[in-house]
Design a protein around this motif. Structure first.
Motif, PDB file in Angstrom:
ATOM      1  N   THR A   3      34.256  28.923  29.822  1.00  0.00           N
ATOM      2  CA  THR A   3      34.459  30.228  30.445  1.00  0.00           C
ATOM      3  C   THR A   3      34.866  31.250  29.397  1.00  0.00           C
ATOM      4  O   THR A   3      35.700  30.984  28.537  1.00  0.00           O
ATOM      5  CB  THR A   3      35.549  30.144  31.529  1.00  0.00           C
ATOM      6  N   LEU A   5      36.096  35.404  29.086  1.00  0.00           N
ATOM      7  CA  LEU A   5      36.533  36.642  29.730  1.00  0.00           C
ATOM      8  C   LEU A   5      36.320  37.775  28.739  1.00  0.00           C
ATOM      9  O   LEU A   5      36.763  37.692  27.591  1.00  0.00           O
ATOM     10  CB  LEU A   5      37.997  36.539  30.156  1.00  0.00           C
ATOM     11  N   LEU A  28      33.691  35.970  33.042  1.00  0.00           N
ATOM     12  CA  LEU A  28      34.603  36.812  33.810  1.00  0.00           C
ATOM     13  C   LEU A  28      34.576  38.185  33.154  1.00  0.00           C
ATOM     14  O   LEU A  28      34.941  38.322  31.985  1.00  0.00           O
ATOM     15  CB  LEU A  28      36.025  36.250  33.788  1.00  0.00           C
ATOM     16  N   CYS A  63      46.221  36.997  36.368  1.00  0.00           N
ATOM     17  CA  CYS A  63      45.751  35.898  35.513  1.00  0.00           C
ATOM     18  C   CYS A  63      46.200  34.527  35.994  1.00  0.00           C
ATOM     19  O   CYS A  63      45.841  33.508  35.384  1.00  0.00           O
ATOM     20  CB  CYS A  63      46.229  36.127  34.084  1.00  0.00           C
ATOM     21  N   VAL A  66      43.538  31.839  36.443  1.00  0.00           N
ATOM     22  CA  VAL A  66      42.832  31.310  35.273  1.00  0.00           C
ATOM     23  C   VAL A  66      43.668  30.179  34.678  1.00  0.00           C
ATOM     24  O   VAL A  66      44.669  30.413  34.008  1.00  0.00           O
ATOM     25  CB  VAL A  66      42.589  32.410  34.223  1.00  0.00           C
ATOM     26  N   LEU A  69      40.934  28.801  29.701  1.00  0.00           N
ATOM     27  CA  LEU A  69      40.037  29.852  29.224  1.00  0.00           C
ATOM     28  C   LEU A  69      39.584  29.513  27.806  1.00  0.00           C
ATOM     29  O   LEU A  69      40.397  29.368  26.893  1.00  0.00           O
ATOM     30  CB  LEU A  69      40.734  31.214  29.235  1.00  0.00           C
ATOM     31  N   LEU A 110      47.389  35.311  29.352  1.00  0.00           N
ATOM     32  CA  LEU A 110      46.373  34.250  29.337  1.00  0.00           C
ATOM     33  C   LEU A 110      46.663  33.160  28.312  1.00  0.00           C
ATOM     34  O   LEU A 110      45.877  32.217  28.180  1.00  0.00           O
ATOM     35  CB  LEU A 110      45.001  34.860  29.046  1.00  0.00           C
ATOM     36  N   ALA A 113      46.434  29.493  29.438  1.00  0.00           N
ATOM     37  CA  ALA A 113      45.047  29.079  29.687  1.00  0.00           C
ATOM     38  C   ALA A 113      44.291  28.891  28.377  1.00  0.00           C
ATOM     39  O   ALA A 113      43.468  27.978  28.248  1.00  0.00           O
ATOM     40  CB  ALA A 113      44.342  30.113  30.562  1.00  0.00           C
TER      41      ALA A 113
END
Length: 222
Positions: A3, A5, A28, A63, A66, A69, A110, A113
């Motif tokens: 993933t 972002l 994302l 967030c 999530v 990430l 984040l 993650a």
């Protein structure tokens, strides 16, 4: 599928980055809700991620969903052209809010993650982050600050891969505004294409883990 972002993905360099990463990543697309952002998401079967970079207090709750990430691309930016004696403190605050405080706060929100995925963080900086640009006082200062944050993140989070990309002048709406401020005639052929910057991002993201790409400097080849 990993993933990624991306901030500022509604157009210009951001939408080009989305196109470059879409074949290999679930996307994302972070930004203020807009038809342009929805169109990019539809084009790449991506998910929009409502986010206002100036509203840092909302990041923690936004967030929470999530858990892991793999890639965070800080692309969103603000430029208010002006020489030092033409600027005012509110312009400086607005510029730093988007170009520095937003990316810092989003990275912190984040970080769990990113750590979980041993992820990558890519900062789209600017040539102005290496040498101050005339008539771009607040923008240049903010990009120097963003560079320092990226360097600190790389030092303090050894499990992450942190890359700063310094594009030269690129064919975007921001560039058109700058050329108008300078009183010049706009010629897109003189500038980097957004797709060229996006290719550098994709290459950085694809770097095998035995290598850590710290910086990429891009300049127009024409």
């Amino acid at each position: 599928m990993p993933t990624a972002l991306i901030t500022g993905a509604s157009g210009g360099i951001g939408s080009a980055i989305a196109a470059a990463l879409a074949p290999s990543h679930s996307l994302l697309l972070a930004g203020r809700p807009s038809d342009r952002l929805d169109a990019v998401a539809l084009r790449h079967d991506a998910t929009t991620f409502p986010l206002d970079l100036t509203d840092t207090d909302s990041f923690e709750s936004s967030c929470e969903i999530v858990d892991e990430l793999d890639v965070l691309v800080h692309n969103a930016g603000l430029s208010i052209p002006g020489h030092v004696d033409e600027s005012d403190i509110n312009e400086w605050r607005a510029t730093f809010a988007v170009n520095v405080f937003g990316p810092v706060a989003l990275t912190l929100a984040l970080l769990p993650a990113l750590r979980s995925a041993r992820g990558r963080v890519v900062f789209i900086n600017s040539g102005a982050g290496r040498a101050a640009s005339p008539g771009m006082a607040s923008y240049s200062a903010s990009k120097f600050a963003l560079r320092a944050f990226a360097d600190s993140l790389r030092d303090d989070e050894p499990q992450l891969r942190v890359t700063t990309i310094y594009p030269g002048r690129t064919d975007t709406e921001m560039q058109r505004e700058l050329v108008a401020f300078e009183g010049g005639e706009y010629d897109a052929a003189k500038f980097l294409r957004p797709e060229t910057v996006a290719a550098a991002v994709a290459n950085a993201v694809a770097t095998p883990r035995d290598g850590h790409l710290h910086e990429v400097v891009l300049r127009p080849g024409r």
